[in-house]
Scaffold this active site. Structure first.
Site, PDB file in Angstrom:
ATOM      1  N   ARG A 110      17.292  27.675 -11.783  1.00 55.86           N
ATOM      2  CA  ARG A 110      17.085  26.538 -10.870  1.00 55.86           C
ATOM      3  C   ARG A 110      16.288  25.436 -11.533  1.00 55.86           C
ATOM      4  O   ARG A 110      15.372  25.690 -12.301  1.00 55.86           O
ATOM      5  CB  ARG A 110      16.324  27.020  -9.626  1.00 55.86           C
ATOM      6  CG  ARG A 110      16.774  28.369  -9.121  1.00 55.86           C
ATOM      7  CD  ARG A 110      15.886  28.918  -8.020  1.00 55.86           C
ATOM      8  NE  ARG A 110      15.896  28.090  -6.831  1.00 55.86           N
ATOM      9  CZ  ARG A 110      15.132  28.307  -5.779  1.00 55.86           C
ATOM     10  NH1 ARG A 110      14.284  29.337  -5.772  1.00 55.86           N
ATOM     11  NH2 ARG A 110      15.173  27.507  -4.747  1.00 55.86           N
ATOM     12  N   HIS A 483      22.321  16.738   3.510  1.00 51.40           N
ATOM     13  CA  HIS A 483      21.679  15.644   2.778  1.00 51.40           C
ATOM     14  C   HIS A 483      21.554  14.390   3.633  1.00 51.40           C
ATOM     15  O   HIS A 483      20.521  13.732   3.671  1.00 51.40           O
ATOM     16  CB  HIS A 483      22.490  15.311   1.523  1.00 51.40           C
ATOM     17  CG  HIS A 483      22.298  16.300   0.430  1.00 51.40           C
ATOM     18  ND1 HIS A 483      21.051  16.553  -0.089  1.00 51.40           N
ATOM     19  CD2 HIS A 483      23.160  17.097  -0.230  1.00 51.40           C
ATOM     20  CE1 HIS A 483      21.178  17.482  -1.030  1.00 51.40           C
ATOM     21  NE2 HIS A 483      22.440  17.836  -1.131  1.00 51.40           N
ATOM     22  N   ARG A 590       1.483 -21.003  19.351  1.00 52.42           N
ATOM     23  CA  ARG A 590       1.961 -22.284  18.818  1.00 52.42           C
ATOM     24  C   ARG A 590       2.287 -23.167  20.011  1.00 52.42           C
ATOM     25  O   ARG A 590       3.270 -22.928  20.704  1.00 52.42           O
ATOM     26  CB  ARG A 590       3.192 -22.062  17.948  1.00 52.42           C
ATOM     27  CG  ARG A 590       2.952 -21.090  16.801  1.00 52.42           C
ATOM     28  CD  ARG A 590       4.282 -20.643  16.220  1.00 52.42           C
ATOM     29  NE  ARG A 590       4.118 -19.577  15.241  1.00 52.42           N
ATOM     30  CZ  ARG A 590       4.069 -18.284  15.536  1.00 52.42           C
ATOM     31  NH1 ARG A 590       4.172 -17.879  16.793  1.00 52.42           N
ATOM     32  NH2 ARG A 590       3.915 -17.386  14.592  1.00 52.42           N
ATOM     33  N   ARG A 646      -3.032 -23.254  19.159  1.00 56.66           N
ATOM     34  CA  ARG A 646      -2.985 -24.240  18.082  1.00 56.66           C
ATOM     35  C   ARG A 646      -2.321 -25.510  18.590  1.00 56.66           C
ATOM     36  O   ARG A 646      -1.226 -25.456  19.167  1.00 56.66           O
ATOM     37  CB  ARG A 646      -2.181 -23.679  16.903  1.00 56.66           C
ATOM     38  CG  ARG A 646      -2.168 -24.615  15.705  1.00 56.66           C
ATOM     39  CD  ARG A 646      -1.265 -24.075  14.619  1.00 56.66           C
ATOM     40  NE  ARG A 646       0.133 -24.111  15.033  1.00 56.66           N
ATOM     41  CZ  ARG A 646       1.132 -23.603  14.314  1.00 56.66           C
ATOM     42  NH1 ARG A 646       0.884 -22.994  13.173  1.00 56.66           N
ATOM     43  NH2 ARG A 646       2.366 -23.682  14.744  1.00 56.66           N
ATOM     44  N   GLU A 775      -5.541 -23.576   5.939  1.00 56.96           N
ATOM     45  CA  GLU A 775      -4.224 -23.395   5.313  1.00 56.96           C
ATOM     46  C   GLU A 775      -3.946 -24.407   4.217  1.00 56.96           C
ATOM     47  O   GLU A 775      -2.869 -24.403   3.631  1.00 56.96           O
ATOM     48  CB  GLU A 775      -3.120 -23.418   6.371  1.00 56.96           C
ATOM     49  CG  GLU A 775      -3.165 -24.616   7.286  1.00 56.96           C
ATOM     50  CD  GLU A 775      -2.207 -24.508   8.472  1.00 56.96           C
ATOM     51  OE1 GLU A 775      -1.217 -23.777   8.370  1.00 56.96           O
ATOM     52  OE2 GLU A 775      -2.474 -25.162   9.491  1.00 56.96           O
ATOM     53  N   THR A 797      -2.083 -17.676   6.604  1.00 61.95           N
ATOM     54  CA  THR A 797      -1.738 -17.242   5.240  1.00 61.95           C
ATOM     55  C   THR A 797      -0.348 -17.711   4.806  1.00 61.95           C
ATOM     56  O   THR A 797      -0.081 -17.774   3.615  1.00 61.95           O
ATOM     57  CB  THR A 797      -1.847 -15.711   5.083  1.00 61.95           C
ATOM     58  OG1 THR A 797      -1.059 -15.096   6.090  1.00 61.95           O
ATOM     59  CG2 THR A 797      -3.281 -15.249   5.199  1.00 61.95           C
ATOM     60  N   ASN A 798       0.545 -18.015   5.755  1.00 61.47           N
ATOM     61  CA  ASN A 798       1.867 -18.502   5.328  1.00 61.47           C
ATOM     62  C   ASN A 798       1.735 -19.848   4.626  1.00 61.47           C
ATOM     63  O   ASN A 798       2.181 -20.023   3.497  1.00 61.47           O
ATOM     64  CB  ASN A 798       2.804 -18.666   6.524  1.00 61.47           C
ATOM     65  CG  ASN A 798       3.075 -17.358   7.222  1.00 61.47           C
ATOM     66  OD1 ASN A 798       2.812 -16.299   6.664  1.00 61.47           O
ATOM     67  ND2 ASN A 798       3.568 -17.433   8.438  1.00 61.47           N
ATOM     68  N   ASP A 799       1.151 -20.810   5.332  1.00 63.05           N
ATOM     69  CA  ASP A 799       1.010 -22.128   4.723  1.00 63.05           C
ATOM     70  C   ASP A 799       0.036 -22.104   3.554  1.00 63.05           C
ATOM     71  O   ASP A 799       0.227 -22.802   2.562  1.00 63.05           O
ATOM     72  CB  ASP A 799       0.552 -23.161   5.763  1.00 63.05           C
ATOM     73  CG  ASP A 799       1.745 -23.937   6.313  1.00 63.05           C
ATOM     74  OD1 ASP A 799       2.565 -24.395   5.498  1.00 63.05           O
ATOM     75  OD2 ASP A 799       1.857 -24.058   7.540  1.00 63.05           O
ATOM     76  N   CYS A 861      -4.078 -15.196  10.732  1.00 65.58           N
ATOM     77  CA  CYS A 861      -2.803 -15.101  11.431  1.00 65.58           C
ATOM     78  C   CYS A 861      -1.714 -15.349  10.405  1.00 65.58           C
ATOM     79  O   CYS A 861      -1.966 -15.813   9.312  1.00 65.58           O
ATOM     80  CB  CYS A 861      -2.722 -16.095  12.578  1.00 65.58           C
ATOM     81  SG  CYS A 861      -3.011 -17.784  12.085  1.00 65.58           S
TER      82      CYS A 861
HETATM   83  P1  ADP Z   1      17.924  22.428  -4.867  1.00 71.81           P
HETATM   84  O1  ADP Z   1      16.803  21.901  -5.666  1.00 71.81           O
HETATM   85  O2  ADP Z   1      19.155  21.610  -4.962  1.00 71.81           O
HETATM   86  O3  ADP Z   1      17.515  22.752  -3.471  1.00 71.81           O
HETATM   87  P2  ADP Z   1      17.704  25.240  -5.455  1.00 71.81           P
HETATM   88  O4  ADP Z   1      17.197  25.627  -6.780  1.00 71.81           O
HETATM   89  O5  ADP Z   1      16.737  25.313  -4.344  1.00 71.81           O
HETATM   90  O6  ADP Z   1      18.361  23.799  -5.563  1.00 71.81           O
HETATM   91  O7  ADP Z   1      18.916  26.190  -5.171  1.00 71.81           O
HETATM   92  C1  ADP Z   1      20.005  25.882  -4.369  1.00 71.81           C
HETATM   93  C2  ADP Z   1      20.310  26.996  -3.404  1.00 71.81           C
HETATM   94  O8  ADP Z   1      20.381  28.236  -4.029  1.00 71.81           O
HETATM   95  C3  ADP Z   1      19.231  27.113  -2.357  1.00 71.81           C
HETATM   96  O9  ADP Z   1      19.821  27.151  -1.093  1.00 71.81           O
HETATM   97  C4  ADP Z   1      18.526  28.396  -2.670  1.00 71.81           C
HETATM   98  O10 ADP Z   1      18.081  29.017  -1.514  1.00 71.81           O
HETATM   99  C5  ADP Z   1      19.594  29.196  -3.376  1.00 71.81           C
HETATM  100  N1  ADP Z   1      18.953  30.091  -4.346  1.00 71.81           N
HETATM  101  C6  ADP Z   1      18.227  29.720  -5.401  1.00 71.81           C
HETATM  102  N2  ADP Z   1      17.706  30.801  -6.033  1.00 71.81           N
HETATM  103  C7  ADP Z   1      18.130  31.873  -5.349  1.00 71.81           C
HETATM  104  C8  ADP Z   1      17.921  33.273  -5.489  1.00 71.81           C
HETATM  105  N3  ADP Z   1      17.154  33.778  -6.454  1.00 71.81           N
HETATM  106  N4  ADP Z   1      18.513  34.096  -4.616  1.00 71.81           N
HETATM  107  C9  ADP Z   1      19.294  33.607  -3.622  1.00 71.81           C
HETATM  108  N5  ADP Z   1      19.525  32.295  -3.432  1.00 71.81           N
HETATM  109  C10 ADP Z   1      18.947  31.428  -4.293  1.00 71.81           C
HETATM  110 MG    MG Z   2       0.852 -23.468   9.256  1.00 75.41          MG
HETATM  111 MG    MG Z   3      16.377  24.072  -2.734  1.00 76.48          MG
END
Ligand code: ADP
Ligand code: MG
Ligand code: MG
Length: 917
Positions: A110, A483, A590, A646, A775, A797-799, A861
């Site tokens: 990883r 994501h 204003r 003002r 200003e 601060t604008n002007d 202001c």
């Molecule tokens: P990211 O940084 O993209 O999250 P990860 O290193 O966390 O990547 O890994 C992606 C996926 O793989 C994660 O969902 C994680 O739980 C799973 N994973 C990573 N290592 C293991 C492991 N040793 N056993 C089971 N699953 C793993």
């Molecule tokens: Mg002004």
């Molecule tokens: Mg992860």
């Protein structure tokens, strides 16, 4: 239990002066801690921390960033020896082996960058699973061949991709084909025979692609995987992410090698993600999802729809698929306990990846959770209320700019909604924009200032730029932790995920909805992230209800800050808003906006175009009563609070009639010919109106105008009696000299006297002050003179920025980007307060003004009044209050509290530090 000092009772961490190349964790050992992210990367450091806290995780080791940097992409003999030694330990710790195929050790490899880059880099699972070892794995899993083959079919495409650059889609398609032939939908329905067939087809693909000689020894696979993680740190995706987040490109990444936890081992195995509190709302209680019979990325990729963790969440969602709590109650209870412990130790909400292997829980990652602004607020408040962190700490944890987003709109509940698509409410809030189907389209619209809603089948990390550019995100697939959801929440943008009934045709730029309706590129669309719905058309939006946690935090902020906060307000409705958002008065009204709003423009034009003071007075009289009523309406909500009005400021030409109709109307009203009006207007034309008849020069050249305005204000105050502003502050704009100041002071005092006379009221019936807007640079420089005749200063601060830079704020926008790109300015000074230049002038004015009149009231202001950084500068300068738009008042209140906390802490540190010798 003393949760505030997590490590007080533990032995000190091992310290080493030499850079460490490998740190082991798990099986009762931990050679690192959360503090070591700079060396072990975030993931590696947190895994060591998990082990250190005695929480369940699979053992493994981290190859440090230093080792990676020294290696330069190749595993040299020294590192190889280190890895061998660590592997030996890992074999012992697990009872498995990298050389004995009958009890194969499988690991994940990883990436562990020092700052999290979710999904941006390679991770390989099941490394070590050679052809030979597959049989061994099946044996050890009680003859479960389907499981072993499932692991193998996950590894092959990943290896093929990194070794030979083969598209994983090829394998995906082959598998889909097989499933179709055999009428199977879920992967879990495949028998061992099906998997064997799938793997044969995989092998055939490899042959066709001339990649049959994939490494088939555990050590070769491991070396390849480690190098691929290093390489992915240099890849295009990782580069793009770092430049987007302004991270150093040479950041590098540590590598974690960890024994596999098998979430795909059987019915009581699963993998999932849990947040220790709800990352959308901040509500306490576990929040997450899981997939049974799955590994790794399946939960976040959004290819399968995950299930809720707890029974109550399942019931709330009305789902049928059992929750983790129901499938594996023991593991669920362990997970809940681990989450509690993690929060108490890390003092923040965590985002945890876990796997359950045959009912046993393993944590695989933890990190501070991304959260919506709303959740950030609630969590900070709750952690303080629960005693985990101090109130000061809670105040510092909320980014003031986020509050503004929090106060931004939702869909008006009274409007008729027509739902286009339904999905998960992945990130709350509402947005209206044009439908777009690619990140590039969203970016193009953003560049021309048009809002957009990004619609995707699912989001890949490549879409991140699109999420940044779009105002909301809608996806057909993916869960709450996809994501798209994670990133949108962090940005405070609405997001709806997993709207599964929608079919997306990206190339045609359209989405088909059930029932035959279509959303085309460019169609107006509303995204309701709170309800989890996309709605046809552009819906009206309304401000959100106020949160209890918001009040709690703001209450603490108000108690802590020393800077006052007022609002810039021109209309009664804004005054109400300002009070609701905690403003303590009006810092800038204003008058031309408040008094000469539509409908009163013709008499104003008469005033300006009048040929002599007599004609001008007559014209102003028509405005008199109406002006007073307008101001009364504005003052009333502010009863008893300071209101700064003002007097007329903008260049006169802004009010001149321009169209023939306007000319004719003004002429009729004045009783002169249209030609005469045109001639008088031409007479008033200036080469440089911004530096011409504007500001207090209007008061000097046309005393009747300021007199009429001041009179309206005084009469409104007298009329309101006890409900009058306290005090009424009259601001003279755009002054440069003391003589302007004293001349106008005499005039206005005279007006006050006359009004009091006419009303037969004593002088104390009017609580009013007179001050200058600072200003022009000259006013700042000569603050000492001005102070003589002023009860207060307010910094415009604008002007002041415009005049200090000699930069037109109406024109700068056209070239500011190029100017910054060329390196001629580091930021737009109209957005980012110029602390060193404009700030210097202000400090000078503060010092000189106070030298002459120590108690003089000082305010700011202008747009910078709620910019958190500028607020902290204003705090340091010692001004008394800032004034900003009503919506931003909470931002200013929090920023002011943070400024007070930071400067107090700095003062404490200075006291503790030994005096310099
Ligand atoms: P990211 O940084 O993209 O999250 P990860 O290193 O966390 O990547 O890994 C992606 C996926 O793989 C994660 O969902 C994680 O739980 C799973 N994973 C990573 N290592 C293991 C492991 N040793 N056993 C089971 N699953 C793993
Ligand atoms: Mg002004
Ligand atoms: Mg992860």
């Amino acid at each position: 239990m003393t949760i505030n000092s997590p490590s007080s009772s533990r032995p000190p961490l091992p310290r080493s002066s030499r850079p460490r190349f490998i740190a082991r964790f798990g099986a009762g050992l931990s050679e690192g801690s959360a503090a070591e992210a700079p060396s072990l990367g975030g993931k590696g450091a947190q895994l060591c921390e998990l082990a250190r806290l005695g929480l369940p995780t699979k053992p493994g080791f981290v190859i440090s960033l230093e080792a990676g940097r020294a290696a330069k992409g190749e595993i040299g003999p020294a590192l190889e020896a280190g890895i061998e030694a660590a592997l030996g330990w890992l074999e012992e710790a697990t009872g498995l082996s990298f050389s004995d195929a009958t009890r194969p050790l499988l690991v994940s490899v990883r990436s562990s960058p020092p700052i999290s880059m979710p999904g941006m880099m390679d991770t390989l699972l099941n490394v070590g699973l050679t052809r030979e070892a597959t049989a061994g794995l099946a044996m050890r899993a009680g003859g479960n061949l389907a499981f072993a083959l499932d692991c193998r079919r996950r590894l092959l495409p990943a290896l093929a991709e990194i070794a030979f650059d083969i598209e994983p889609d090829l394998f995906e398609e082959a598998l889909d084909e097989l499933k179709e032939e055999r009428d199977l939908r879920e992967d879990s329905e495949l028998s061992a025979g099906d998997w064997a067939e799938a793997l044969e087809r995989f092998e055939r693909i490899l042959e066709e692609e001339e990649a049959a000689n994939l490494p088939d020894s555990p050590r070769e696979q491991l070396a390849l995987a480690i190098k691929s993680v290093w390489a992915s740190a240099e890849g295009a995706r990782a580069r793009a992410w770092r430049s987007l987040h302004k991270l150093p490109q040479d950041m590098g990444a540590a590598v974690v090698v960890q024994a596999m936890a098998f979430g795909n081992l059987g019915p009581d195995s699963a993998t999932g993600v849990v947040f220790t509190r709800d990352p959308s709302t901040g509500a306490p209680g576990l929040f997450g999802e899981y997939l049974p019979q799955a590994q790794g990325e399946e939960v976040v990729s959004g290819l399968r729809t995950p299930r809720p963790l707890s029974k109550s969440a399942r019931e709330a969602l009305g789902g049928r698929a059992p929750s983790l709590e129901e499938v594996a109650p023991g593991a669920y209870a362990d997970l809940a306990a681990a989450c509690r412990k993690l929060e108490a130790e890390r003092l923040d909400v965590q985002d945890v990846e876990f796997t359950v292997e045959s009912g046993e829980l393993f944590l695989l990652q933890t990190r501070p959770a991304q959260r919506t602004p709303r959740a950030a607020l609630r969590i900070a408040a709750d952690l303080a209320s629960e005693g985990l962190i101090s109130r000061d700490e809670a105040l510092l944890r909320v980014a003031p700019a986020l509050l503004e987003r929090l106060l931004h709109p939702g869909v008006d509940p009274s409007a008729r909604r027509e739902t286009a698509a339904r999905g998960l409410a992945a990130s709350p809030g509402a947005a209206v924009g044009e439908a777009v189907f690619t990140a590039a389209e969203a970016e193009a619209l953003a560049r021309s200032g048009r809002p957009s809603i990004l619609i995707r089948a699912e989001t890949s990390p490549e879409d991140i730029r699109g999420i940044y550019a779009a105002d909301g995100v809608l996806t057909a697939r993916g869960g709450m932790t996809s994501h798209a959801a994670v990133i949108a929440r962090g940005l405070g943008k609405p997001c709806v995920c997993g709207a599964g009934e929608m079919r997306i045709f990206e190339n045609e730029g359209l989405a088909r909805l059930p029932g035959g309706r279509i959303i085309r590129r460019g169609d107006p669309l509303t995204l309701d992230g709170t309800a989890g719905e996309a709605l046809f058309g552009a819906m009206p939006l309304i401000p959100p209800p106020q949160e209890e946690a918001f009040e709690r935090i703001m209450g603490w902020a108000d108690a802590r800050r020393r800077l006052g906060v007022r609002a810039n307000v021109d209309a009664p409705a804004e005054a109400e808003q300002a009070l609701k958002f905690g403003a303590e008065g009006i810092g800038l009204c204003r008058s031309e906006q408040a008094l000469f709003s539509t409908g009163r423009l013709t008499p104003l034009r008469e005033t300006i175009l009048a040929s002599d003071p007599h004609e001008r007075r007559a014209a102003l009289e028509k405005l008199g009563a109406a002006q007073r009523a307008d101001l009364e309406a504005l003052f009333r909500p502010m009863a008893g609070l300071p209101v700064a009005l003002r007097l007329m400021d903008p260049p006169l030409h802004e009010f001149l009639p321009k169209t023939p109709e306007e000319m004719a109307e003004t002429a009729a009203s004045l009783g002169v010919s249209a030609e005469a009006v045109a001639a008088r207007a031409a007479d008033l034309a200036e080469f440089n109106p911004m530096l011409g008849r504007r500001g207090c020069r209007i008061g000097v050249l046309y005393p009747e105008i300021y007199e009429a305005q001041a009179r309206a204000a005084f009469e409104a105050a007298l009329d309101l009696g006890p409900l009058a502003p306290k005090p009424l502050e009259i601001i003279l704009p755009f002054l440069a000299t003391r003589s302007e100041m004293s001349l106008l002071r005499r005039q206005i005092e005279e007006t006050a006297r006359r009004v009091l006379d006419e009303w037969g009221a004593p002088p104390e019936a009017l609580d009013w002050r007179l001050g200058a807007m600072i200003e022009t640079p000259r006013a700042a420089l000569r603050a000492e003179d001005l102070a003589e005749d002023c009860d207060f200063f307010t910094f415009g601060t604008n002007d002041l920025t415009q005049m200090t830079f000699g930069l037109s704020r109406d024109d700068a926008g056209r070239f500011m980007r190029d100017y910054i790109a060329a390196g001629a300015l580091s930021a737009d000074p109209f957005h980012v307060f110029d602390e060193v230049g404009v700030g210097e002038l202000m400090r000078l004015a503060v010092a000189r003004g106070r030298a002459r009149k120590p108690g003089i009231l000082l305010g700011v202001c202008g747009e910078h009044g709620a910019d958190p950084e500028a607020v902290s500068h204003f705090h340091e300068m010692g001004v008394d209050y800032v004034s900003c738009s009503p919506y931003r008042a909470p931002v200013a209140r929090l920023a002011a509290a943070q400024a007070a906390i930071r400067s107090d802490r700095a003062a404490d540190r200075a006291k503790e530090a030994p005096p310099e010798s």
